[in-house]
Design a protein around this motif. Sequence first.
Motif, mmCIF file in Angstrom:
data_model
loop_
_atom_site.group_PDB
_atom_site.id
_atom_site.type_symbol
_atom_site.label_atom_id
_atom_site.label_comp_id
_atom_site.label_asym_id
_atom_site.label_seq_id
_atom_site.Cartn_x
_atom_site.Cartn_y
_atom_site.Cartn_z
ATOM 1 N N TYR A 49 -2.678 33.425 49.268
ATOM 2 C CA TYR A 49 -2.183 32.783 48.195
ATOM 3 C C TYR A 49 -1.790 33.901 47.071
ATOM 4 C CZ TYR A 49 -3.403 28.362 50.303
ATOM 5 O OH TYR A 49 -3.537 27.301 51.204
ATOM 6 N N ARG A 86 2.812 29.306 44.384
ATOM 7 C CA ARG A 86 1.389 29.260 44.204
ATOM 8 C C ARG A 86 0.859 28.852 45.665
ATOM 9 N NH1 ARG A 86 2.749 32.211 41.443
ATOM 10 N NH2 ARG A 86 1.998 32.537 38.979
ATOM 11 N N GLY A 87 1.775 28.289 46.627
ATOM 12 C CA GLY A 87 1.175 27.716 47.916
ATOM 13 C C GLY A 87 0.971 29.040 48.659
ATOM 14 N N GLU A 88 0.610 28.685 50.132
ATOM 15 C CA GLU A 88 0.196 29.633 50.936
ATOM 16 C C GLU A 88 1.486 30.391 51.637
ATOM 17 O OE1 GLU A 88 -1.307 27.902 54.628
ATOM 18 O OE2 GLU A 88 -1.954 29.925 55.393
#
Length: 144
Positions: A49, A86-88
């Motif tokens: 992330y 902000r995700g993977e």
Amino acid sequence: MKIKVINQSKHPLPEYQTPLAAGLDLRANLEEPVLLNPLERKLIGTGLYIELPAGYEAQIRPRSGLAYKYGLSVLNTPGTIDADYRGEVKVLLVNLSNEPFKVEDGERIAQMVVTKHEQIQWELSNELSETERGAGGYGSTGKS
Ligand SMILES: O=c1ccn([C@H]2C[C@H](O)[C@@H](COP(=O)(O)OP(=O)(O)OP(=O)(O)O)O2)c(=O)[nH]1
Ligand SMILES: [Mg+2]
């Protein structure tokens, strides 16, 4: 640049493999190997992330060795990681060969290039400036 890692002890942080490399190699973060059959595509997690600075993007690109040897590519190349994401970080792998390909945990499956970019503002206009090219494209300048 900020980075948050799942299973930090499992894989090293993405690295430039040589001193002047543009791309950081990304590793698959898998609980078990994933099989990609011919023409199959799968989203592969990296366990990473990231927080890109404003005005930066990251591009997810294939590794040429995997493409050449196994027909493995990134379907949406170059994938775009926005600075506000902000995700993977995930990699959309596609197998363009006739053979199944097994993705192993920790394997370097793609590379990420971080670059600056602009954001434009539109200025509505009835006329665009004239150029030598004009509307020519799609091979208009010939072959040699
Ligand atoms: O290869 C990729 C491409 C995108 N993303 C993440 C980061 C990016 O900021 C977000 C959205 O990507 P994109 O704008 O390409 O997808 P979209 O189909 O337009 O989705 P959205 O409506 O969420 O923007 O998905 C990845 O993790 N890997
Ligand atoms: Mg989008």
